[in-house]
Design a protein around this motif. Sequence first.
Motif, PDB file in Angstrom:
ATOM      1  N   LEU A   1       0.823  -1.210   0.000  1.00 14.15           N
ATOM      2  CA  LEU A   1       0.000   0.000   0.000  1.00 14.15           C
ATOM      3  C   LEU A   1       0.859   1.263   0.000  1.00 14.15           C
ATOM      4  O   LEU A   1       0.508   2.258  -0.651  1.00 14.15           O
ATOM      5  N   LEU A   2       1.952   1.223   0.714  1.00 13.65           N
ATOM      6  CA  LEU A   2       2.834   2.384   0.745  1.00 13.65           C
ATOM      7  C   LEU A   2       3.401   2.672  -0.634  1.00 13.65           C
ATOM      8  O   LEU A   2       3.504   3.832  -1.057  1.00 13.65           O
ATOM      9  N   CYS A   3       3.751   1.627  -1.362  1.00 14.80           N
ATOM     10  CA  CYS A   3       4.301   1.813  -2.713  1.00 14.80           C
ATOM     11  C   CYS A   3       3.252   2.321  -3.694  1.00 14.80           C
ATOM     12  O   CYS A   3       3.603   2.861  -4.747  1.00 14.80           O
ATOM     13  N   ILE A   4       1.955   2.128  -3.382  1.00 14.83           N
ATOM     14  CA  ILE A   4       0.907   2.624  -4.270  1.00 14.83           C
ATOM     15  C   ILE A   4       0.451   4.030  -3.876  1.00 14.83           C
ATOM     16  O   ILE A   4       0.278   4.913  -4.724  1.00 14.83           O
ATOM     17  N   VAL A   5       0.253   4.266  -2.580  1.00  7.19           N
ATOM     18  CA  VAL A   5      -0.304   5.543  -2.120  1.00  7.19           C
ATOM     19  C   VAL A   5       0.700   6.678  -2.258  1.00  7.19           C
ATOM     20  O   VAL A   5       0.356   7.780  -2.709  1.00  7.19           O
ATOM     21  N   VAL A   6       1.942   6.436  -1.898  1.00  5.23           N
ATOM     22  CA  VAL A   6       2.935   7.521  -1.927  1.00  5.23           C
ATOM     23  C   VAL A   6       3.149   8.041  -3.345  1.00  5.23           C
ATOM     24  O   VAL A   6       3.121   9.262  -3.574  1.00  5.23           O
ATOM     25  N   PRO A   7       3.378   7.176  -4.350  1.00  4.30           N
ATOM     26  CA  PRO A   7       3.522   7.737  -5.701  1.00  4.30           C
ATOM     27  C   PRO A   7       2.280   8.476  -6.187  1.00  4.30           C
ATOM     28  O   PRO A   7       2.383   9.500  -6.869  1.00  4.30           O
ATOM     29  N   THR A   8       1.084   7.979  -5.813  1.00  5.33           N
ATOM     30  CA  THR A   8      -0.138   8.671  -6.225  1.00  5.33           C
ATOM     31  C   THR A   8      -0.231  10.052  -5.585  1.00  5.33           C
ATOM     32  O   THR A   8      -0.587  11.047  -6.252  1.00  5.33           O
ATOM     33  N   ALA A   9       0.074  10.143  -4.301  1.00  3.38           N
ATOM     34  CA  ALA A   9       0.040  11.442  -3.628  1.00  3.38           C
ATOM     35  C   ALA A   9       1.072  12.401  -4.209  1.00  3.38           C
ATOM     36  O   ALA A   9       0.786  13.593  -4.410  1.00  3.38           O
ATOM     37  N   VAL A  10       2.242  11.909  -4.506  1.00  2.00           N
ATOM     38  CA  VAL A  10       3.270  12.777  -5.091  1.00  2.00           C
ATOM     39  C   VAL A  10       2.836  13.277  -6.469  1.00  2.00           C
ATOM     40  O   VAL A  10       3.043  14.437  -6.826  1.00  2.00           O
ATOM     41  N   PHE A  11       2.194  12.382  -7.229  1.00  2.00           N
ATOM     42  CA  PHE A  11       1.712  12.795  -8.547  1.00  2.00           C
ATOM     43  C   PHE A  11       0.648  13.876  -8.443  1.00  2.00           C
ATOM     44  O   PHE A  11       0.674  14.869  -9.185  1.00  2.00           O
ATOM     45  N   ARG A  12      -0.302  13.718  -7.518  1.00  2.00           N
ATOM     46  CA  ARG A  12      -1.347  14.728  -7.363  1.00  2.00           C
ATOM     47  C   ARG A  12      -0.774  16.060  -6.904  1.00  2.00           C
ATOM     48  O   ARG A  12      -1.189  17.130  -7.394  1.00  2.00           O
ATOM     49  N   ILE A  13       0.150  16.040  -5.989  1.00  2.00           N
ATOM     50  CA  ILE A  13       0.767  17.288  -5.530  1.00  2.00           C
ATOM     51  C   ILE A  13       1.520  17.964  -6.668  1.00  2.00           C
ATOM     52  O   ILE A  13       1.465  19.189  -6.856  1.00  2.00           O
TER      53      ILE A  13
ATOM     54  N   MET B   1       0.914  17.703  -9.907  1.00  2.00           N
ATOM     55  CA  MET B   1      -0.022  18.273 -10.878  1.00  2.00           C
ATOM     56  C   MET B   1      -0.648  19.555 -10.349  1.00  2.00           C
ATOM     57  O   MET B   1      -0.887  20.507 -11.109  1.00  2.00           O
ATOM     58  N   ALA B   2      -0.932  19.603  -9.043  1.00  2.00           N
ATOM     59  CA  ALA B   2      -1.475  20.842  -8.472  1.00  2.00           C
ATOM     60  C   ALA B   2      -0.471  21.986  -8.579  1.00  2.00           C
ATOM     61  O   ALA B   2      -0.852  23.131  -8.895  1.00  2.00           O
ATOM     62  N   LEU B   3       0.783  21.715  -8.335  1.00  2.00           N
ATOM     63  CA  LEU B   3       1.803  22.762  -8.466  1.00  2.00           C
ATOM     64  C   LEU B   3       1.951  23.224  -9.908  1.00  2.00           C
ATOM     65  O   LEU B   3       2.095  24.423 -10.183  1.00  2.00           O
ATOM     66  N   VAL B   4       1.923  22.290 -10.851  1.00  2.00           N
ATOM     67  CA  VAL B   4       2.028  22.670 -12.271  1.00  2.00           C
ATOM     68  C   VAL B   4       0.837  23.507 -12.686  1.00  2.00           C
ATOM     69  O   VAL B   4       0.966  24.495 -13.419  1.00  2.00           O
ATOM     70  N   ASP B   5      -0.383  23.143 -12.244  1.00  2.00           N
ATOM     71  CA  ASP B   5      -1.578  23.914 -12.590  1.00  2.00           C
ATOM     72  C   ASP B   5      -1.531  25.319 -12.001  1.00  2.00           C
ATOM     73  O   ASP B   5      -2.094  26.258 -12.560  1.00  2.00           O
ATOM     74  N   ARG B   6      -0.861  25.465 -10.864  1.00  2.00           N
ATOM     75  CA  ARG B   6      -0.809  26.779 -10.232  1.00  2.00           C
ATOM     76  C   ARG B   6       0.212  27.705 -10.904  1.00  2.00           C
ATOM     77  O   ARG B   6      -0.025  28.910 -11.015  1.00  2.00           O
ATOM     78  N   VAL B   7       1.320  27.175 -11.362  1.00  2.00           N
ATOM     79  CA  VAL B   7       2.390  28.050 -11.864  1.00  2.00           C
ATOM     80  C   VAL B   7       2.348  28.241 -13.376  1.00  2.00           C
ATOM     81  O   VAL B   7       3.024  29.125 -13.897  1.00  2.00           O
ATOM     82  N   ARG B   8       1.541  27.473 -14.145  1.00  2.00           N
ATOM     83  CA  ARG B   8       1.555  27.642 -15.602  1.00  2.00           C
ATOM     84  C   ARG B   8       0.770  28.887 -15.999  1.00  2.00           C
ATOM     85  O   ARG B   8      -0.213  29.257 -15.340  1.00  2.00           O
ATOM     86  N   PRO B   9       1.124  29.580 -17.120  1.00  2.00           N
ATOM     87  CA  PRO B   9       0.390  30.805 -17.558  1.00  2.00           C
ATOM     88  C   PRO B   9      -0.970  30.444 -18.137  1.00  2.00           C
ATOM     89  O   PRO B   9      -1.155  29.361 -18.710  1.00  2.00           O
ATOM     90  N   HIS B  10      -1.972  31.425 -18.054  1.00  2.00           N
ATOM     91  CA  HIS B  10      -3.330  31.229 -18.548  1.00  2.00           C
ATOM     92  C   HIS B  10      -3.571  32.130 -19.747  1.00  2.00           C
ATOM     93  O   HIS B  10      -3.168  33.295 -19.764  1.00  2.00           O
TER      94      HIS B  10
END
Length: 408
Positions: free
Chosen positions: A306-318, A320-329
């Motif tokens: 479970l740790l090997c599945i949850v941690v990569p998923t959480a890192v991916f979501r974080i 993507m949130a950072l990329v969505d915040r810093v990219r130009p609109h």
Amino acid sequence: MNGETGTGRSTAGGTARALRAARAAERAVPRRRRRAAAVLVLCLALAPALLPAATAHAAPYAIAASAPYAIAADGTPTVRLSAKEAGKGGTVTVTGRGWRPKALLTLLICGQNMIGGTNSCANGDGRAVTTDTHGAFRRKLPVAEPPKPCPCVVHVATVTGAAADAEAAFKVAGHPVAPLPKERTGGRLAVLAQPRLTGSSGLLTWFGAPAQRELRVTVGNLGSAPAKDPVFQVGTSHGVFAPEWAEQQWRGTVPAGKKAEVRLPVELPAGAHGDYLVSLKYGGKVLVEQPWGVGRPWGVTLFWVLLCIVVPTAVFRIGMALVDRVRPHGPGRGRSEGRTHPAARGHAAGRRHGAAVTGQRIRNRTSRARDTAGPGTPGDGAALPWFTPDTAPSTTTSTERPTSKGSA
């Protein structure tokens, strides 16, 4: 008459000759005895001179052939050393006789007269030897300092087959010497029933917690004195590894000639699994050995999966949130496709309502302008072609129909 006289004389002469021969034989017998006695005395006189040479010539064969069998039949194998004292780094030659033929033996230098068993021996510097067909051996043993102080001995014991051992006193030069430990007084305990491991594993053990059991042994006191608060040694071993001993004192008294049930806790390290062996020792002697099979802690495996599945998923979501915040609109776009802020949605709805109201006002103005201007007035050309729903021309009210080709 003459004939009879001659016959009598001849008979008398024969008898005389027989008597003389008998007397000569009687005189010869003492002479033979005297000669035999003289030869015997001569042999006894020469025996001390001839005996050492004969003994030296036949000694190797006598020792090799007769001595081992005599000692082995007696049941007491012996050990001899080439020297009684040697320092660390030297060697001593060990010879033995009376052992079982083709037997594997171990040679060890032990301290404290090997009272504590092989724990007091220099096991790392021991040697092994196999006896010959006569049960004899000869082996050089390196001198090493045992873990316990002297008095020391060279201990020889069999590895396979019937148990047999022998010891020879030996002094390790430069090694400390200490008095022997006092012999424990008290009862002699022996196991009377099959040992048992009681208890079960809980949920925490499934997640790697230490497995725990209770060893129950029924012991009897074979001595003449009661055994009060005896100290046992409990050891656990895994595979080919030696047991790890831990002392545990049992609170109680076993009277002489009586029996009692001893309960001792046993615990394994965290995450331990596989086949283990629980041993109980008292007075330097192993009393029981009980196998113990421990299951694998699958909860730990599930946790890591479970740790090997949850941690990569959480890192991916974080990420993507950072990329969505810093990219130009871009203009006219929200922060993301398909996502609009509630305030922006309200503003757009207000703009659409305002546009509808403005269009309605323009249509009302146009209709009023057409009402005030008469038909054919210049206002008709300036009026926009906008119609209200009730004034728009309909195709159903038209009276003119286009003529088709060929119609009259």
